[in-house]
Design a protein around this motif. Structure first.
Motif, PDB file in Angstrom:
ATOM      1  N   THR A 180      34.848  36.447  41.043  1.00  0.00           N
ATOM      2  CA  THR A 180      34.263  37.303  40.096  1.00  0.00           C
ATOM      3  C   THR A 180      33.102  37.984  40.887  1.00  0.00           C
ATOM      4  OG1 THR A 180      34.730  35.720  38.556  1.00  0.00           O
ATOM      5  CG2 THR A 180      32.827  37.414  38.041  1.00  0.00           C
ATOM      6  N   ILE A 181      32.486  37.358  41.884  1.00  0.00           N
ATOM      7  CA  ILE A 181      31.418  38.198  42.556  1.00  0.00           C
ATOM      8  C   ILE A 181      31.891  39.323  43.329  1.00  0.00           C
ATOM      9  CG2 ILE A 181      29.769  38.106  44.525  1.00  0.00           C
ATOM     10  CD1 ILE A 181      29.154  35.128  43.481  1.00  0.00           C
ATOM     11  N   ALA A 182      33.089  38.985  43.915  1.00  0.00           N
ATOM     12  CA  ALA A 182      33.983  40.168  44.652  1.00  0.00           C
ATOM     13  C   ALA A 182      34.142  41.352  43.858  1.00  0.00           C
ATOM     14  CB  ALA A 182      35.151  39.674  45.343  1.00  0.00           C
ATOM     15  N   LEU A 183      34.606  41.010  42.441  1.00  0.00           N
ATOM     16  CA  LEU A 183      35.014  42.084  41.537  1.00  0.00           C
ATOM     17  C   LEU A 183      33.468  42.937  41.229  1.00  0.00           C
ATOM     18  CD1 LEU A 183      37.492  40.210  39.251  1.00  0.00           C
ATOM     19  CD2 LEU A 183      38.143  41.988  40.911  1.00  0.00           C
ATOM     20  N   ILE A 184      32.561  42.079  40.911  1.00  0.00           N
ATOM     21  CA  ILE A 184      31.250  42.654  40.586  1.00  0.00           C
ATOM     22  C   ILE A 184      30.875  43.738  41.675  1.00  0.00           C
ATOM     23  CG2 ILE A 184      28.840  42.183  40.396  1.00  0.00           C
ATOM     24  CD1 ILE A 184      29.481  39.873  38.758  1.00  0.00           C
TER      25      ILE A 184
END
Length: 248
Positions: free
Chosen positions: A147-151
């Motif tokens: 999720t952090i990578a997507l953000i």
């Protein structure tokens, strides 16, 4: 006899209690994580709220706050994963002194008198539950990292139309999957406490499992928190969609 697969002194009621325990846990997890849709409980409300959160994030140039919010939940998952490892170490270590542990438990008046083999089965059930919990929390941590990578890859504002809709759905969906795994780990702690009641006897296991289920259902669908979150969800859903009714 089927009970011989558990232990020679296991009764049919013990077998029923074990099936009752596994069945209620499995059915509740299936309903909460896969079947329920719409706004019928806290978990379902928060799916909507996370989508609106990511919508707001896509309007901000500075997304440090959003990363910190995700990082806070990651810290919780890390704490529970570490705690679960300590519990597992204690449970597995107890097998090295299983005779002493069995003797101590057997001398407690409230506990059921069982053979050493049956006591090992009950301990093995707790070990299996906490192994499951550990895998849930570590999987949750990996999904938080996704999720952090997507953000980090989200386009800078202004983000409009189909790009905004898809980005919002993918990031909030990834965050929801991470939260589902985290919730599964927490739920495992509740049912581990119910499994501990098997030391008292099969009736205690049946009642404890039912009690845990009642607590979880009440908190999810009939608590004050659910009513408050439901009001916020209804308010957010009344707002116009940032990408328009036709997806543009």
């Amino acid at each position: 006899m089927p009970t011989d697969l558990i232990a020679p002194d296991a009764t049919p009621l013990d077998l029923f209690a074990l099936c009752w325990f596994a069945g209620l846990w499995g059915v509740y997890t299936l309903i909460q994580d896969q079947v329920l849709r719409g706004r019928r409980g806290i978990n379902q409300h928060l799916v909507v709220i996370r989508r609106h959160w990511i919508d707001r994030m896509l309007e901000r140039d500075n997304r440090i706050m959003d990363s910190q919010l995700v990082g806070h939940t990651m810290s919780s998952a890390t704490f529970f994963a570490s705690t679960t490892m300590l519990i597992l170490a204690g449970l597995i270590g107890s097998f090295g002194a299983i005779d002493t542990a069995h003797e101590i438990i057997s001398h407690l008046s409230i506990m059921a008198k069982t053979s050493r083999d049956f006591f090992e089965v009950k301990m093995a059930l707790l070990v299996a539950i906490f192994i499951y919990i550990f895998f849930k929390f570590t999987w949750s941590l990996r999904q938080f990292n996704y999720t952090i990578a997507l953000i980090g890859s989200a386009p800078m504002p202004p983000v409009e139309g189909e790009i905004r809709r898809v980005t919002s759905e993918t990031i909030s969906g990834s965050l929801t999957l991470a939260i589902l795994a985290f919730n599964g780990g927490l739920r495992g702690y509740y049912f581990a406490l119910a499994a501990l009641a098997w030391m008292i006897g099969p009736v205690a296991l049946i009642l404890a499992t039912a009690g845990v289920l009642v607590v979880l259902v009440r908190r999810q669908g009939f608590s004050r928190s659910e009513r408050l979150i439901s009001r916020q969800t209804d308010l957010l859903e009344e707002l116009p969609k940032p990408w328009g009714p036709d997806g543009r």
